[in-house]
Design a protein around this motif. Structure first.
Motif, PDB file in Angstrom:
ATOM      1  N   ASN A  64       0.805  -1.222   0.000  1.00 47.80           N
ATOM      2  CA  ASN A  64       0.000   0.000   0.000  1.00 47.80           C
ATOM      3  C   ASN A  64       0.839   1.274   0.000  1.00 47.80           C
ATOM      4  O   ASN A  64       0.310   2.352  -0.267  1.00 47.80           O
ATOM      5  N   ARG A  65       2.152   1.176   0.264  1.00 49.50           N
ATOM      6  CA  ARG A  65       3.014   2.364   0.222  1.00 49.50           C
ATOM      7  C   ARG A  65       3.045   2.991  -1.172  1.00 49.50           C
ATOM      8  O   ARG A  65       3.272   4.187  -1.316  1.00 49.50           O
ATOM      9  N   VAL A  66       2.787   2.179  -2.175  1.00 50.05           N
ATOM     10  CA  VAL A  66       2.798   2.659  -3.561  1.00 50.05           C
ATOM     11  C   VAL A  66       1.790   3.789  -3.751  1.00 50.05           C
ATOM     12  O   VAL A  66       2.046   4.740  -4.489  1.00 50.05           O
ATOM     13  N   PHE A  67       0.674   3.725  -3.037  1.00 45.20           N
ATOM     14  CA  PHE A  67      -0.393   4.701  -3.239  1.00 45.20           C
ATOM     15  C   PHE A  67      -0.151   6.017  -2.499  1.00 45.20           C
ATOM     16  O   PHE A  67      -0.959   6.934  -2.596  1.00 45.20           O
ATOM     17  N   GLU A  68       0.987   6.140  -1.801  1.00 49.72           N
ATOM     18  CA  GLU A  68       1.375   7.409  -1.189  1.00 49.72           C
ATOM     19  C   GLU A  68       1.862   8.393  -2.255  1.00 49.72           C
ATOM     20  O   GLU A  68       1.971   9.582  -1.993  1.00 49.72           O
ATOM     21  N   VAL A  69       2.146   7.884  -3.426  1.00 57.17           N
ATOM     22  CA  VAL A  69       2.653   8.703  -4.532  1.00 57.17           C
ATOM     23  C   VAL A  69       1.488   9.106  -5.434  1.00 57.17           C
ATOM     24  O   VAL A  69       0.730   8.246  -5.885  1.00 57.17           O
ATOM     25  N   PRO A  70       1.339  10.399  -5.704  1.00 53.66           N
ATOM     26  CA  PRO A  70       0.283  10.822  -6.639  1.00 53.66           C
ATOM     27  C   PRO A  70       0.529  10.206  -8.020  1.00 53.66           C
ATOM     28  O   PRO A  70       1.658  10.135  -8.479  1.00 53.66           O
ATOM     29  N   GLY A  71      -0.512   9.750  -8.652  1.00 46.08           N
ATOM     30  CA  GLY A  71      -0.398   9.180  -9.990  1.00 46.08           C
ATOM     31  C   GLY A  71      -0.494   7.668 -10.011  1.00 46.08           C
ATOM     32  O   GLY A  71      -0.812   7.092 -11.044  1.00 46.08           O
ATOM     33  N   ALA A  72      -0.205   7.002  -8.890  1.00 47.18           N
ATOM     34  CA  ALA A  72      -0.362   5.544  -8.814  1.00 47.18           C
ATOM     35  C   ALA A  72      -1.836   5.254  -8.545  1.00 47.18           C
ATOM     36  O   ALA A  72      -2.399   5.737  -7.565  1.00 47.18           O
ATOM     37  N   ILE A  73      -2.474   4.494  -9.420  1.00 47.38           N
ATOM     38  CA  ILE A  73      -3.915   4.297  -9.318  1.00 47.38           C
ATOM     39  C   ILE A  73      -4.271   2.963  -8.672  1.00 47.38           C
ATOM     40  O   ILE A  73      -4.998   2.923  -7.687  1.00 47.38           O
ATOM     41  N   ARG A  74      -3.757   1.863  -9.236  1.00 50.18           N
ATOM     42  CA  ARG A  74      -4.111   0.549  -8.700  1.00 50.18           C
ATOM     43  C   ARG A  74      -3.123  -0.490  -9.224  1.00 50.18           C
ATOM     44  O   ARG A  74      -2.347  -0.222 -10.136  1.00 50.18           O
ATOM     45  N   TYR A  75      -3.192  -1.665  -8.621  1.00 46.15           N
ATOM     46  CA  TYR A  75      -2.406  -2.782  -9.117  1.00 46.15           C
ATOM     47  C   TYR A  75      -3.157  -3.467 -10.248  1.00 46.15           C
ATOM     48  O   TYR A  75      -4.385  -3.453 -10.288  1.00 46.15           O
ATOM     49  N   LEU A  76      -2.427  -4.083 -11.147  1.00 45.55           N
ATOM     50  CA  LEU A  76      -3.011  -4.893 -12.197  1.00 45.55           C
ATOM     51  C   LEU A  76      -3.314  -6.263 -11.589  1.00 45.55           C
ATOM     52  O   LEU A  76      -2.468  -6.834 -10.905  1.00 45.55           O
ATOM     53  N   PHE A  77      -4.513  -6.770 -11.798  1.00 48.99           N
ATOM     54  CA  PHE A  77      -4.916  -8.050 -11.229  1.00 48.99           C
ATOM     55  C   PHE A  77      -5.036  -9.108 -12.311  1.00 48.99           C
ATOM     56  O   PHE A  77      -5.375  -8.811 -13.457  1.00 48.99           O
ATOM     57  N   TRP A  78      -4.746 -10.348 -11.926  1.00 48.34           N
ATOM     58  CA  TRP A  78      -4.878 -11.495 -12.800  1.00 48.34           C
ATOM     59  C   TRP A  78      -5.540 -12.601 -11.991  1.00 48.34           C
ATOM     60  O   TRP A  78      -5.026 -13.001 -10.955  1.00 48.34           O
ATOM     61  N   LEU A  79      -6.699 -13.055 -12.421  1.00 50.19           N
ATOM     62  CA  LEU A  79      -7.470 -14.100 -11.742  1.00 50.19           C
ATOM     63  C   LEU A  79      -7.764 -13.737 -10.289  1.00 50.19           C
ATOM     64  O   LEU A  79      -7.654 -14.551  -9.377  1.00 50.19           O
ATOM     65  N   GLY A  80      -8.120 -12.483 -10.048  1.00 50.86           N
ATOM     66  CA  GLY A  80      -8.521 -12.029  -8.730  1.00 50.86           C
ATOM     67  C   GLY A  80      -7.398 -11.723  -7.764  1.00 50.86           C
ATOM     68  O   GLY A  80      -7.644 -11.353  -6.620  1.00 50.86           O
TER      69      GLY A  80
END
Length: 156
Positions: A64-80
């Motif tokens: 979740n530290r990734v989302f502290e940066v503006p511009g990071a929206i979400r992780y890419l998911f594969w099979l949930g």
């Protein structure tokens, strides 16, 4: 630690990767050179290989530290589940981008359907299947990377 794919705002890939690296999170944004043309000039510009995607290497607890940066929206998911990228796949991208534009390989006579192992170039040691044999080139399928490689025959 695992490599994950992060979806970013359009045109924010380099900024997000740079800010994550400053925070101590390993982020990789593969870049290629593109020639952009305006009405009065041409210029070489470094652009992301994958639009709106970067790779990050973080532990599960720090995801979740990734989302502290503006511009990071979400992780890419594969099979949930968040999509994982293997180390050898990241290394293959890095090797491909750092390889010279042209290189020579020794080609025996390949036939359609042959399974081969590449001996040189950016995809060294990758297995491939010969999909097409033409007078000027071969088409090879690199199943492990999910891509097709065109190998031009050198004219003597």
């Amino acid at each position: 630690m695992n490599w994950y794919v992060v979806y970013t705002k359009p045109k924010w890939e380099k900024k997000v990767a740079e800010r994550l690296n400053e925070m101590g999170v390993v982020a990789y944004c593969p870049l290629i050179v593109k020639i952009s043309q305006w009405s009065d000039r041409k210029k070489k510009v470094m652009v992301p290989l994958f639009n709106s995607y970067i790779f990050v290497q973080v532990s599960d607890k720090d995801r979740n530290r990734v989302f502290e940066v503006p511009g990071a929206i979400r992780y890419l998911f594969w099979l949930g589940k968040p999509a994982l990228v293997k180390d050898f796949e990241i290394e293959a991208i890095q090797n491909w981008l750092s390889a010279p534009e042209t290189f020579e390989i020794a080609i025996d006579t390949w036939r359609k359907g042959d399974k081969i192992v590449l001996e040189s170039g950016p995809f060294v040691d990758q297995e491939a299947i010969v999909q097409e044999v033409k007078q000027s080139h071969y088409l090879l399928v690199l199943e492990s990377l999910g891509c097709v490689l065109k190998v031009e025959k050198k004219q003597l």
